[in-house]
Design a protein around this motif. Sequence first.
Motif, PDB file in Angstrom:
ATOM      1  N   GLU A  79       0.742  -1.186   0.111  1.00  0.00           N
ATOM      2  CA  GLU A  79      -0.120   0.055  -0.037  1.00  0.00           C
ATOM      3  C   GLU A  79       0.969   1.211   0.101  1.00  0.00           C
ATOM      4  O   GLU A  79       2.005   1.288   0.779  1.00  0.00           O
ATOM      5  CB  GLU A  79      -0.859  -0.011   1.139  1.00  0.00           C
ATOM      6  CG  GLU A  79      -2.137   0.912   1.164  1.00  0.00           C
ATOM      7  CD  GLU A  79      -3.266  -0.196   0.499  1.00  0.00           C
ATOM      8  OE1 GLU A  79      -4.005   0.411  -0.349  1.00  0.00           O
ATOM      9  OE2 GLU A  79      -3.287  -1.235   0.538  1.00  0.00           O
ATOM     10  N   GLY A  80       0.772   2.247  -0.663  1.00  0.00           N
ATOM     11  CA  GLY A  80       1.311   3.510  -0.708  1.00  0.00           C
ATOM     12  C   GLY A  80       0.692   4.487  -1.739  1.00  0.00           C
ATOM     13  O   GLY A  80      -0.295   4.225  -2.281  1.00  0.00           O
ATOM     14  N   ASN A  81       1.121   5.654  -1.624  1.00  0.00           N
ATOM     15  CA  ASN A  81       0.610   6.836  -2.431  1.00  0.00           C
ATOM     16  C   ASN A  81       1.853   7.480  -3.014  1.00  0.00           C
ATOM     17  O   ASN A  81       1.726   8.837  -3.306  1.00  0.00           O
ATOM     18  CB  ASN A  81      -0.257   7.464  -1.459  1.00  0.00           C
ATOM     19  CG  ASN A  81      -1.097   8.339  -2.399  1.00  0.00           C
ATOM     20  OD1 ASN A  81      -1.716   8.173  -3.165  1.00  0.00           O
ATOM     21  ND2 ASN A  81      -1.715   9.722  -1.650  1.00  0.00           N
ATOM     22  N   SER A  82       2.936   6.991  -3.360  1.00  0.00           N
ATOM     23  CA  SER A  82       3.933   7.629  -4.192  1.00  0.00           C
ATOM     24  C   SER A  82       3.870   7.978  -5.499  1.00  0.00           C
ATOM     25  O   SER A  82       2.786   7.394  -6.180  1.00  0.00           O
ATOM     26  CB  SER A  82       5.378   7.068  -4.228  1.00  0.00           C
ATOM     27  OG  SER A  82       5.129   5.791  -5.003  1.00  0.00           O
ATOM     28  N   HIS A 130       3.504   4.647  -7.481  1.00  0.00           N
ATOM     29  CA  HIS A 130       2.281   4.006  -7.159  1.00  0.00           C
ATOM     30  C   HIS A 130       1.085   4.461  -7.958  1.00  0.00           C
ATOM     31  O   HIS A 130       0.203   3.785  -8.446  1.00  0.00           O
ATOM     32  CB  HIS A 130       1.642   4.231  -5.671  1.00  0.00           C
ATOM     33  CG  HIS A 130       2.450   3.104  -4.777  1.00  0.00           C
ATOM     34  ND1 HIS A 130       3.601   3.421  -4.392  1.00  0.00           N
ATOM     35  CD2 HIS A 130       1.867   1.988  -4.506  1.00  0.00           C
ATOM     36  CE1 HIS A 130       3.997   2.581  -3.527  1.00  0.00           C
ATOM     37  NE2 HIS A 130       2.722   1.626  -3.607  1.00  0.00           N
ATOM     38  N   ARG A 131       1.037   5.849  -8.204  1.00  0.00           N
ATOM     39  CA  ARG A 131       0.025   6.339  -8.844  1.00  0.00           C
ATOM     40  C   ARG A 131       0.134   6.659 -10.470  1.00  0.00           C
ATOM     41  O   ARG A 131      -0.672   7.346 -11.006  1.00  0.00           O
ATOM     42  CB  ARG A 131      -0.253   7.894  -8.295  1.00  0.00           C
ATOM     43  CG  ARG A 131      -0.876   7.850  -7.036  1.00  0.00           C
ATOM     44  CD  ARG A 131      -1.280   9.283  -6.470  1.00  0.00           C
ATOM     45  NE  ARG A 131      -0.139   9.715  -5.806  1.00  0.00           N
ATOM     46  CZ  ARG A 131       0.563  10.970  -6.209  1.00  0.00           C
ATOM     47  NH1 ARG A 131      -0.259  11.746  -6.853  1.00  0.00           N
ATOM     48  NH2 ARG A 131       1.589  11.501  -5.507  1.00  0.00           N
ATOM     49  N   THR A 143       9.322   5.279  -4.252  1.00  0.00           N
ATOM     50  CA  THR A 143       8.291   4.624  -4.040  1.00  0.00           C
ATOM     51  C   THR A 143       8.026   4.691  -2.550  1.00  0.00           C
ATOM     52  O   THR A 143       6.820   4.171  -2.151  1.00  0.00           O
ATOM     53  CB  THR A 143       8.384   3.050  -4.148  1.00  0.00           C
ATOM     54  OG1 THR A 143       9.418   2.530  -3.618  1.00  0.00           O
ATOM     55  CG2 THR A 143       8.594   2.968  -5.842  1.00  0.00           C
ATOM     56  N   THR A 195       4.113  -1.892  -6.447  1.00  0.00           N
ATOM     57  CA  THR A 195       3.302  -0.696  -6.870  1.00  0.00           C
ATOM     58  C   THR A 195       2.094  -0.736  -7.374  1.00  0.00           C
ATOM     59  O   THR A 195       1.323   0.263  -7.655  1.00  0.00           O
ATOM     60  CB  THR A 195       4.294   0.546  -7.171  1.00  0.00           C
ATOM     61  OG1 THR A 195       4.551   0.055  -8.225  1.00  0.00           O
ATOM     62  CG2 THR A 195       5.544   0.555  -6.333  1.00  0.00           C
ATOM     63  N   ARG A 202     -15.035   1.708  -2.626  1.00  0.00           N
ATOM     64  CA  ARG A 202     -13.516   1.283  -3.009  1.00  0.00           C
ATOM     65  C   ARG A 202     -13.261  -0.118  -2.264  1.00  0.00           C
ATOM     66  O   ARG A 202     -12.088  -0.440  -2.202  1.00  0.00           O
ATOM     67  CB  ARG A 202     -12.579   2.383  -2.823  1.00  0.00           C
ATOM     68  CG  ARG A 202     -12.821   3.576  -3.609  1.00  0.00           C
ATOM     69  CD  ARG A 202     -12.571   3.179  -4.966  1.00  0.00           C
ATOM     70  NE  ARG A 202     -11.426   2.629  -5.319  1.00  0.00           N
ATOM     71  CZ  ARG A 202     -11.365   1.939  -6.507  1.00  0.00           C
ATOM     72  NH1 ARG A 202     -12.176   1.689  -7.495  1.00  0.00           N
ATOM     73  NH2 ARG A 202     -10.035   1.423  -6.911  1.00  0.00           N
TER      74      ARG A 202
END
Lengths: 275, 297
Positions: free
Chosen positions: A12-15, A18-19, A59, A131, B143
């Motif tokens: 899980e991540g929001n880098s 990731h996006r 990441t 990712t 979600r």
Amino acid sequence: MKSDITFGQYVEGNSVIHRLDPRVKIVISLVYIVAIFLAKSVTAFILLTVSSAVFVVMTGISPRLILRSMKPLLFIIIFTAVINLFFMTGENPVFEWRFIHIYREGIINACLIVLRIVLLITATSVFLTYTTTPLALTDALEQLLSPLKKLHVPVHEFSMMMTIALRFIPTLIDETQKIINAQTARGADFTSGGLIKRGKALVPILIPLFISAFRRADELATAMECRCYTGGEGRTRMNTLKSKPKDWVFFFCILLLTAGIVLLNIFFPLYTVLK
Amino acid sequence: MKPIIKAENLVFTYPGDEEQKPVKALDGVSFEIPEGSFTAILGHNGSGKSTLAKLLCLINLPDRGRLWIDGREMTADDVTEAEILAARREVGMVFQNPDNQIVATIVEEDVAFGCENLGLPPAEIRRRVDEALADVGMTEFARNPSYKLSGGQKQHVAIAGTIAMRRRCVIFDESTAMLDPVGRREVMDIIEKLNHEEGITVLIITHHMNEAARADRILVMNGGRIIADGSPSAVFGEPERMWEAGLDVPQTTEFAYKLRELGIKVPLDLFDPADCAEAVAKAVLEKRGGARREAGS
């Protein structure tokens, strides 16, 4: 066990990575893998190692996690290193004893081969497995391969099969646990005995599991038909992938990197030994 | 009102094989379902009710008899594949096992599945999915992965999937059978809301007499035939007939029936325990009052 199952190795991540658009990530990792194989000189490898390190930092995934993903391949890494070390011939012998000849080229070669494998694993982990969720990967593959539909390759069907398979993994794990409990309650023993005995003990788990899986498949097919599923023809998607400017920026950076490696190979061929 | 479903003399036999004899599941079933109605189909296992549901969803076609969906005869010789698909858009089904009807891992993607099959533009699908999830109160789970939801919540997702397709008729094939009492009540509340507020024609197939009592009309099936057809009061008003068919009546009806045998006059068609209790109290008081008057005179 069942409720915390994560698909694949997704972290899980929001880098930024990731996006990124998953299609772009697939293409990027392919290009990067090509770049890794094109690299022949120590200078090119330095560039690759630095860029990989930058990606890992981007990441936000701990490098230890990435190192851990190399564990299953440790044997292959050591094996190729040893083969290269002993069987590579060159002009500068470093060590000779009876039938063992080690050359300086062999040592450099072994190091670079190990580095190459490590970089390959890092690149695929960073861009794909760590990712990108398997669902995003499935969607991206369907869209990337959609031109093949013209050649009658059932791209949509494959991706639908993947989606359903991923959807049913937790359900079937749950079911397996229930069957194991039910058989254990009837006195089945799964934990003792030799390999053959344990293998035989699995039969009373697998048979009910398969029967139930077939029944589920049948019901699911009916339900899908009821929801007007008729195959990929004329189907639209709610979430279509849209590539944003940053996806293209990333893509061109990787292309530049590859070009840089080719140039380094030609103009700064320091210790070019890899064939 | 114009019937959305009309069946005439439907016959369906499951073909047998070497081990099994053919089973005649439906043996001449006729009825009409008016648009906007709320009908329950009752029957014990093997009475043909699920077979009937599959015919109404056009998963199977009847061997004999005629079936109209939305005015078009599906059993006509000249019916095309496209017309059957068009009818399937109008009549949907929610199944018993919530796990076996959810296709996608993520809740909102599953709700979108039906609309995606209809080939709607992405923005329209987005709007319908958000609306449908709000209708069943599942917006906050949009979600989430579906496997982490409870059975009742999974059925909510399945219902949202059929709402999003804007169907005019939904058949619930024992959709509450695998749920706990709380989940069952929530799903029934949503079904009722669909019927009352959205005007969707609802058919529920159930074993639960209290659920059937919430419908406007009950069809009772036994041995592949319809043996009773009427309002819950009319159908449960003759408990002997239900018992003969191997079925139950709501507990309140059974209770009232036994009180009647003891000479206490209580109506049989009060399905809400509170109403029933009140009526019993009144009847008992009346009887006592009557007895007192008799003693006094």
